[in-house]
Design an enzyme around this catalytic site. Sequence first.
Site, PDB file in Angstrom:
ATOM      1  N   TYR A  11      36.863  24.281 -62.542  1.00 22.86           N
ATOM      2  CA  TYR A  11      37.159  23.295 -63.579  1.00 22.86           C
ATOM      3  C   TYR A  11      35.907  22.521 -64.006  1.00 22.86           C
ATOM      4  O   TYR A  11      35.559  22.470 -65.186  1.00 22.86           O
ATOM      5  CB  TYR A  11      38.234  22.348 -63.036  1.00 22.86           C
ATOM      6  CG  TYR A  11      38.552  21.150 -63.895  1.00 22.86           C
ATOM      7  CD1 TYR A  11      39.129  21.292 -65.150  1.00 22.86           C
ATOM      8  CD2 TYR A  11      38.311  19.857 -63.430  1.00 22.86           C
ATOM      9  CE1 TYR A  11      39.434  20.183 -65.934  1.00 22.86           C
ATOM     10  CE2 TYR A  11      38.623  18.745 -64.193  1.00 22.86           C
ATOM     11  CZ  TYR A  11      39.180  18.916 -65.450  1.00 22.86           C
ATOM     12  OH  TYR A  11      39.489  17.817 -66.214  1.00 22.86           O
ATOM     13  N   ILE A  12      35.211  21.926 -63.056  1.00 22.66           N
ATOM     14  CA  ILE A  12      34.005  21.172 -63.384  1.00 22.66           C
ATOM     15  C   ILE A  12      32.841  22.107 -63.691  1.00 22.66           C
ATOM     16  O   ILE A  12      32.090  21.905 -64.648  1.00 22.66           O
ATOM     17  CB  ILE A  12      33.631  20.207 -62.242  1.00 22.66           C
ATOM     18  CG1 ILE A  12      34.716  19.139 -62.064  1.00 22.66           C
ATOM     19  CG2 ILE A  12      32.282  19.535 -62.508  1.00 22.66           C
ATOM     20  CD1 ILE A  12      34.494  18.232 -60.859  1.00 22.66           C
ATOM     21  N   ASP A  31      30.390  31.990 -56.442  1.00 24.58           N
ATOM     22  CA  ASP A  31      31.822  31.718 -56.557  1.00 24.58           C
ATOM     23  C   ASP A  31      32.584  32.963 -56.121  1.00 24.58           C
ATOM     24  O   ASP A  31      32.229  34.079 -56.505  1.00 24.58           O
ATOM     25  CB  ASP A  31      32.161  31.373 -58.010  1.00 24.58           C
ATOM     26  CG  ASP A  31      33.508  30.674 -58.171  1.00 24.58           C
ATOM     27  OD1 ASP A  31      34.520  31.257 -57.738  1.00 24.58           O
ATOM     28  OD2 ASP A  31      33.530  29.565 -58.737  1.00 24.58           O
ATOM     29  N   ALA A  72      31.996  23.869 -54.959  1.00 25.91           N
ATOM     30  CA  ALA A  72      33.079  24.721 -54.451  1.00 25.91           C
ATOM     31  C   ALA A  72      33.840  24.054 -53.309  1.00 25.91           C
ATOM     32  O   ALA A  72      33.245  23.512 -52.381  1.00 25.91           O
ATOM     33  CB  ALA A  72      32.521  26.061 -53.990  1.00 25.91           C
ATOM     34  N   LEU A  74      38.336  23.765 -51.675  1.00 22.50           N
ATOM     35  CA  LEU A  74      39.775  23.739 -51.944  1.00 22.50           C
ATOM     36  C   LEU A  74      40.034  22.360 -52.533  1.00 22.50           C
ATOM     37  O   LEU A  74      39.903  21.348 -51.868  1.00 22.50           O
ATOM     38  CB  LEU A  74      40.576  23.957 -50.661  1.00 22.50           C
ATOM     39  CG  LEU A  74      40.377  25.336 -50.021  1.00 22.50           C
ATOM     40  CD1 LEU A  74      41.223  25.472 -48.756  1.00 22.50           C
ATOM     41  CD2 LEU A  74      40.727  26.449 -50.999  1.00 22.50           C
ATOM     42  N   SER A 115      34.027  12.797 -53.167  1.00 23.21           N
ATOM     43  CA  SER A 115      35.204  12.283 -53.869  1.00 23.21           C
ATOM     44  C   SER A 115      35.519  10.863 -53.435  1.00 23.21           C
ATOM     45  O   SER A 115      35.378  10.511 -52.261  1.00 23.21           O
ATOM     46  CB  SER A 115      36.412  13.181 -53.581  1.00 23.21           C
ATOM     47  OG  SER A 115      37.600  12.603 -54.059  1.00 23.21           O
ATOM     48  N   TYR A 140      41.966  16.801 -47.498  1.00 20.17           N
ATOM     49  CA  TYR A 140      40.908  16.892 -48.509  1.00 20.17           C
ATOM     50  C   TYR A 140      39.958  15.704 -48.403  1.00 20.17           C
ATOM     51  O   TYR A 140      38.734  15.870 -48.345  1.00 20.17           O
ATOM     52  CB  TYR A 140      41.544  16.947 -49.901  1.00 20.17           C
ATOM     53  CG  TYR A 140      40.548  16.911 -51.038  1.00 20.17           C
ATOM     54  CD1 TYR A 140      39.831  18.040 -51.379  1.00 20.17           C
ATOM     55  CD2 TYR A 140      40.323  15.746 -51.767  1.00 20.17           C
ATOM     56  CE1 TYR A 140      38.905  18.018 -52.427  1.00 20.17           C
ATOM     57  CE2 TYR A 140      39.406  15.706 -52.814  1.00 20.17           C
ATOM     58  CZ  TYR A 140      38.700  16.848 -53.132  1.00 20.17           C
ATOM     59  OH  TYR A 140      37.789  16.816 -54.161  1.00 20.17           O
TER      60      TYR A 140
END
Length: 343
Positions: A11-12, A31, A72, A74, A115, A140
């Site tokens: 996505y990013i 990837d 990269a 999950l 994050s 996460y």
Amino acid sequence: MRVLVTGHDGYIGSVLVPILRQAGHEVVGLDTGLFADCVLGPAPEEVKTLRVDLRDVEPSHVTGFDAVVHLAALCNDPLGNLNPDLTYDVNHRSTIRLAKAAKAAGVQRFLFSSSCSLYGKGADDTPLDETAGFQPVTPYGESKILSEQGLLELADDDFSPVFLRNSTAYGFSPRLRGDLVVNDLAAHALLTGQVRLLSDGKAWRPLVHIEDISAAFLALLEVDRGRVHAKAYNIGKSSENYLIRDVANLVAEVVPGSEVTFAEGAGTDLRNYRVTCDLIAAEVPEFQPKWTVKLGVEQLIEQYQRHGLTIEQFGSETHQRIKRIKSLMAAGKLDNDLRWVNA
């Protein structure tokens, strides 16, 4: 610079790679390709790609690069909860493996996509800076903490990690994620007339457009490493913290005829935090975020309409990461460790 971007087919990455190339950098991707086919609209221009699982990276894969941009992972909580140990394996242990390989290969700069979810459950609504304590509520979030700590141990005169603690992302990407709150609310407003909240909407969340995330990576890549060596930065704008219910009301204002509704069983979201992004604003003024949520919703609506998105497509495995993984597993293409079968 010659830059290796992991997760470039995500996505990013699909937005970041063209921005890095436009700035004059040579980009190679790494990837495994789980989401490479999940495209809405024209596919991004391809770059040289290493089809390598993060868990198998060796120094030879990262030799000859000036920097690694590590995206990269999950990449959301339901996916992380699918198998918590797998989350730690891919998001934490493989991050440290990659960093050690990069350091052994002489790569000096390592930009890690962390994050703000590591802040987790804020005690109140006081904006948190980079010195705040961690209260992760998901594997996460915990994996990001462990990764930052492990990378910090590797930092020295020859290896310079930087931690980008991204706010919750939104915005259009050729590899759209529908499991992000702003993207989801905008799609349901446009395609069903309902701005469907999955929680009670009372949680705080910092939000940032993926083009601003990409701009932050570019700025932190190009500034003098001594200014940012081994530092963590909250990525976004301090003014872009929202109650989720206020985001829903904003979406309803942008999409005529839509109304805010609550999904059955909508309850409290434990992830509840505000952040301040004043540190990066002060120390890296080259980073100038441009987006607000309102502008982002308008962009999403325009792009959804342009590409003829339907609610069926939006809810399918093409745009829902957990569905994509489960579909590949059900088809026998991925094993239980999320490795390609017969790869």
